[in-house]
Motif scaffolding. Structure first.
Motif, PDB file in Angstrom:
ATOM      1  N   VAL A 108       0.854  -1.188   0.000  1.00  0.00           N
ATOM      2  CA  VAL A 108       0.000   0.000   0.000  1.00  0.00           C
ATOM      3  C   VAL A 108       0.890   1.238   0.000  1.00  0.00           C
ATOM      4  O   VAL A 108       2.063   1.192   0.408  1.00  0.00           O
ATOM      5  N   ASP A 109       0.297   2.330  -0.443  1.00  0.00           N
ATOM      6  CA  ASP A 109       1.021   3.599  -0.504  1.00  0.00           C
ATOM      7  C   ASP A 109       1.251   4.126   0.913  1.00  0.00           C
ATOM      8  O   ASP A 109       0.327   4.167   1.732  1.00  0.00           O
ATOM      9  N   LEU A 110       2.485   4.549   1.191  1.00  0.00           N
ATOM     10  CA  LEU A 110       2.831   5.024   2.529  1.00  0.00           C
ATOM     11  C   LEU A 110       2.520   6.501   2.747  1.00  0.00           C
ATOM     12  O   LEU A 110       2.512   6.963   3.891  1.00  0.00           O
ATOM     13  N   ALA A 111       2.263   7.259   1.672  1.00  0.00           N
ATOM     14  CA  ALA A 111       2.032   8.699   1.830  1.00  0.00           C
ATOM     15  C   ALA A 111       0.835   8.996   2.736  1.00  0.00           C
ATOM     16  O   ALA A 111       0.950   9.806   3.669  1.00  0.00           O
ATOM     17  N   LYS A 114       1.809   8.150   6.433  1.00  0.00           N
ATOM     18  CA  LYS A 114       2.668   9.149   7.059  1.00  0.00           C
ATOM     19  C   LYS A 114       1.881  10.424   7.369  1.00  0.00           C
ATOM     20  O   LYS A 114       2.114  11.069   8.401  1.00  0.00           O
ATOM     21  N   ALA A 115       0.936  10.787   6.476  1.00  0.00           N
ATOM     22  CA  ALA A 115       0.091  11.959   6.735  1.00  0.00           C
ATOM     23  C   ALA A 115      -0.780  11.732   7.965  1.00  0.00           C
ATOM     24  O   ALA A 115      -0.984  12.635   8.781  1.00  0.00           O
ATOM     25  N   PHE A 116      -1.292  10.518   8.127  1.00  0.00           N
ATOM     26  CA  PHE A 116      -2.116  10.173   9.298  1.00  0.00           C
ATOM     27  C   PHE A 116      -1.285  10.277  10.579  1.00  0.00           C
ATOM     28  O   PHE A 116      -1.721  10.862  11.569  1.00  0.00           O
ATOM     29  N   TYR A 152       3.774  -1.415  10.356  1.00  0.00           N
ATOM     30  CA  TYR A 152       2.543  -0.695  10.672  1.00  0.00           C
ATOM     31  C   TYR A 152       1.403  -1.693  10.835  1.00  0.00           C
ATOM     32  O   TYR A 152       1.321  -2.695  10.099  1.00  0.00           O
ATOM     33  N   LEU A 153       0.513  -1.416  11.800  1.00  0.00           N
ATOM     34  CA  LEU A 153      -0.757  -2.123  11.883  1.00  0.00           C
ATOM     35  C   LEU A 153      -1.783  -1.232  11.185  1.00  0.00           C
ATOM     36  O   LEU A 153      -2.116  -0.150  11.674  1.00  0.00           O
ATOM     37  N   TYR A 154      -2.266  -1.703  10.058  1.00  0.00           N
ATOM     38  CA  TYR A 154      -3.074  -0.894   9.129  1.00  0.00           C
ATOM     39  C   TYR A 154      -4.493  -1.460   9.136  1.00  0.00           C
ATOM     40  O   TYR A 154      -4.700  -2.623   8.805  1.00  0.00           O
ATOM     41  N   LEU A 155      -5.475  -0.615   9.522  1.00  0.00           N
ATOM     42  CA  LEU A 155      -6.875  -1.029   9.608  1.00  0.00           C
ATOM     43  C   LEU A 155      -7.703  -0.292   8.567  1.00  0.00           C
ATOM     44  O   LEU A 155      -7.747   0.943   8.550  1.00  0.00           O
ATOM     45  N   VAL A 156      -8.335  -1.036   7.694  1.00  0.00           N
ATOM     46  CA  VAL A 156      -9.318  -0.455   6.768  1.00  0.00           C
ATOM     47  C   VAL A 156     -10.653  -0.421   7.494  1.00  0.00           C
ATOM     48  O   VAL A 156     -11.169  -1.461   7.923  1.00  0.00           O
ATOM     49  N   LEU A 157     -11.228   0.770   7.650  1.00  0.00           N
ATOM     50  CA  LEU A 157     -12.386   0.941   8.531  1.00  0.00           C
ATOM     51  C   LEU A 157     -13.715   0.582   7.888  1.00  0.00           C
ATOM     52  O   LEU A 157     -14.693   0.342   8.580  1.00  0.00           O
ATOM     53  N   GLN A 158     -13.773   0.587   6.590  1.00  0.00           N
ATOM     54  CA  GLN A 158     -15.035   0.283   5.908  1.00  0.00           C
ATOM     55  C   GLN A 158     -14.762  -0.813   4.893  1.00  0.00           C
ATOM     56  O   GLN A 158     -14.646  -0.567   3.687  1.00  0.00           O
TER      57      GLN A 158
END
Length: 288
Positions: A108-111, A114-116, A152-158
């Motif tokens: 996935v894109d890291l931009a 990093k903004a988050f 990173y622990l990456y959560l897609v919320l929807q």
């Protein structure tokens, strides 16, 4: 069908209302989606960090792989609307809670991540690993910690199940009623506009009929416009008065020409009689 002014104005009005309806639908749908994404991201901004803390995913400064797998399994049952992914520092997907056959991305894109983490304004949309081009609201945290990040622990919320539920809600009675309310409002506005155009153009239609009748009568018979509208003084009334004056002038001039032609014919017919009385030798020439 479209020769009259009213028909053309009606077509334009219908097209305008259809464009307004489509624009309203697009703007409303987009705005609602953005609002829900921002709301979900605000509400769940710390969800990934809380999962790391509550599920004991980090032990002695290292990521607990067993606890991570248990977390994947538990959250697929507890909250199926979110999807959990473990990423490395390059954004590559290492493990996930989703069906392996449904994940289409390898990274996935890291931009946006990093903004988050830097605290930029929401909504921030990140890559959806289940799609090649779709982007969704997310929550993310560094693991095992921000001081010693290894991924990173990456959560897609929807996630997809959220979309399925949303599709069912969109077909609900309330939304259908709202849609019909909007359609009814646009329909009423269209009807009111067509009625207004009819009231404004019927005087023009009447004036056009009077002009055509005057032309077919070979400019000999004119029915005065004699407007009955209360809108005296507007452009249509001024046009009707001008036409009345012009038609009366034309009829008057034609009558004058007819009178002059009649006098000319009578004069020509009386020429021999005048010559007989004024010049006798002319009479002799007329004898056999």
């Amino acid at each position: 069908m479209f020769r009259t002014l009213y028909a053309r104005l009606a077509v334009v009005l219908v097209v305008v209302f259809i464009a307004i309806g489509l624009t309203y639908a697009v703007i409303t749908t987009t705005t609602v989606q953005r609002y829900l994404q921002e709301l979900s991201q605000h509400f769940n901004r710390d969800l990934s960090r809380r999962i790391v803390a509550d599920r004991n995913l980090v032990e002695e400064g290292r990521l607990n792989e067993t606890a991570l797998k248990n977390t994947f399994s538990a959250y697929m049952d507890i909250n199926p609307s979110i999807e959990i992914y473990l990423l490395d520092l390059e954004g590559r997907i290492l493990s996930f809670s989703a069906d392996p056959n449904r994940v289409k991305r390898q990274r996935v894109d890291l931009a946006p991540i990093k903004a988050f983490l830097s605290g930029e304004g929401f909504p921030l949309l990140g890559d959806d690993p289940r799609s090649h081009d779709r982007r969704k609201a997310f929550s993310v945290t560094q693991v095992p910690s921000g001081d010693n990040p290894q991924g990173y622990l990456y959560l897609v919320l929807q996630g997809e199940q959220y979309e399925s539920a949303e599709q069912l809600v969109q077909e609900s009675y309330v939304l259908r009623l709202s849609a019909w309310a909007v359609i009814g409002s646009l329909g009423f506005g269209l009807f009111a506009g067509l009625l207004l155009f009819h009231l404004l153009t019927r005087r023009l239609q009447r004036l056009a009929t009077i002009m055509e009748t005057f032309q077919r009568s070979d400019f000999t018979h004119h029915q005065p416009y004699a407007a009955k509208s209360r809108l005296a003084g507007d452009e249509i009334e001024s046009l009707g008065e001008a036409f009345d004056g012009m038609a009366e002038r034309i009829i008057s001039q034609l009558n004058e020409l007819k009178d002059q032609d009649r006098l000319r014919r009578e004069l020509v017919a009386q020429v021999p009689t005048i010559c007989v009385h004024l010049w006798p030798p002319f009479t002799a020439t007329l004898r056999p």
